[in-house]
Scaffold this active site. Structure first.
Site, mmCIF file in Angstrom:
data_model
loop_
_atom_site.group_PDB
_atom_site.id
_atom_site.type_symbol
_atom_site.label_atom_id
_atom_site.label_comp_id
_atom_site.label_asym_id
_atom_site.label_seq_id
_atom_site.Cartn_x
_atom_site.Cartn_y
_atom_site.Cartn_z
ATOM 1 N N GLU A 86 -5.465 4.447 0.415
ATOM 2 C CA GLU A 86 -6.406 5.374 1.008
ATOM 3 C C GLU A 86 -7.582 5.416 0.046
ATOM 4 O OE1 GLU A 86 -4.454 9.273 1.502
ATOM 5 O OE2 GLU A 86 -2.771 8.069 3.038
ATOM 6 N N GLU A 141 4.651 3.481 6.019
ATOM 7 C CA GLU A 141 4.569 4.664 6.044
ATOM 8 C C GLU A 141 4.901 4.661 8.194
ATOM 9 O OE1 GLU A 141 1.687 7.343 4.514
ATOM 10 O OE2 GLU A 141 1.641 5.057 2.711
#
Ligand code: XIL
Length: 377
Positions: free
Chosen positions: A158, A273
């Protein structure tokens, strides 16, 4: 799809590879043959797991054994390993690595750098000293120890922020201390510490049809292009698949184009994810489960046609243990209720709150014919 059919689709994909792909980074590995080889076996299935799920009486054990890849859900993060400076605790990584070795599974380390789970002492130290040795020491404590046991690492998690970032890079402690090049430095450091591991970066909010996600796709692609052009050791890009049904259907063509553009830089890809945040929990259960399964099927359809795709990992297996419950007031109420009304949980994973398989379980099996997850539950 049979093994043969999947090989066929790979071969036909090879036939139509655009010249640009052959000319780009992929030419380095014989027209992307290493990507295609990984796909020859079909792509693999895995899931995020929690340490307590690996023990003898866990109701999730049989499903976990069917995964090809295990990813620590949160206990692999820096703050979970070394919450006190200089005193790392390897118990959780050791447990998952030992479990995987017993069951012939591979492990993805998650993650070496993620702002959200960086210990406070490390944030402070990086910002005060701006000395790369803080990061190097952290990498040195994990990468060599698990060399050959953890074969894939999320090195940076991220890192994109197109709204408030610095040239689209999220303003994290790492970015503030070392500048935007910290991603390249991290990958270079990781390569030195474990030359055999596949190194990846992993990013979220890339799969919906809205201006923000579109900007984020562009920003990630630019970053990957830049890293590859500079020869930074980046092997894989992870596309987080936290689908939100409220945001509408996955734009398949756009996503396919994006995956292709990424792969053209010479990286392989993983859907990471994956889970689904529902938008209406008042619908009948079968309808809810259908919507969840269909949303993930639309991701899998795109993934199937992309030769650089290597795996899909869901963010957990059972709704009871899904992080999505933490994000929902309805669920908080349900978890407080005794006995637990599991139908009130968000139903975004293959098994429900009582470990019963849902439609998504069958959807995954059908789309992943060569994964051990395809075997019946
Ligand atoms: C989440 C875990 O699921 C939670 O249990 C934890 O409290 C916070 O992190 N993107 C990521 C994951 O890369 O590491 C996050 O996992 C979910 C969002």
């Amino acid at each position: 799809m049979t093994m043969l059919a999947s090989r066929r689709s790979v071969l036909s994909a090879l036939m139509v590879l655009p010249a640009s792909a052959a000319m780009s980074g992929r030419s380095k590995d014989l027209f992307g043959l290493s990507q295609l080889e990984s796909r020859m076996d079909g792509y693999r299935f895995g899931a995020a797991v929690r340490p307590e799920q690996l023990s003898g009486d866990s109701p999730l054990l049989s499903a976990i054994r069917k995964c090809d890849i295990l990813v620590p859900e949160y206990h692999g993060q820096w703050s979970a390993v070394e919450w006190r400076r200089g005193d790392p605790w390897y118990g959780n990584y050791d447990a998952i690595v030992a479990f995987a070795a017993r069951h012939g599974q591979s492990v993805r380390g998650h993650s070496l750098i993620w702002e959200q789970m960086t210990p406070d002492w490390a944030r402070q130290e990086m910002l005060e000293k701006r000395d790369w040795r803080t990061v190097r020491k952290h990498f040195a404590s994990l990468l060599p120890r698990y060399s050959g046991k953890i074969d894939e690492w999320v090195v940076v998690n991220e890192m994109i922020d197109t709204e408030e970032g610095d040239r689209d890079m999220r303003r994290t402690s790492f970015q503030r201390a070392y500048g935007n090049d910290y991603v390249a430095h991290a990958l270079e450091t990781a390569r030195i510490m474990d030359p055999k591991a596949r190194l990846m970066i992993n990013e979220y909010a890339l799969y919906h049809d809205n201006p923000t996600d579109e900007k984020r796709r562009k920003a990630l692609l630019r970053l990957v292009e830049k890293l590859k052009a500079k020869g930074v050791p980046l092997d894989m890009v992870g596309i987080q698949g936290h689908i939100e049904l409220a945001k509408g259907p996955v734009p398949q063509k756009r996503l396919a184009r994006f995956l292709r553009d990424l792969a053209d830089t010479g990286v392989t890809l993983a859907l990471t994810e994956v889970d689904v945040l529902e938008s209406d929990r008042s619908l009948p259960l079968a309808e809810r489960d259908g919507k969840v399964a269909d949303a993930i099927a639309s991701l899998l359809d795109v993934a199937r046609d992309e030769p650089a795709m290597t795996s899909i990992t869901t963010w957990g297996l059972s709704d009871r243990d899904s992080w999505l419950q933490e994000r929902s007031a309805t669920t908080q109420a349900a978890l407080g209720a005794v006995p637990l009304d599991t139908t009130m949980l968000n139903r975004g994973l293959p098994f429900d709150g009582q470990m019963q398989p849902k439609r998504l379980r069958a959807t995954l099996a059908a789309h992943l014919p060569t994964s051990r997850f395809a075997a019946s539950a």
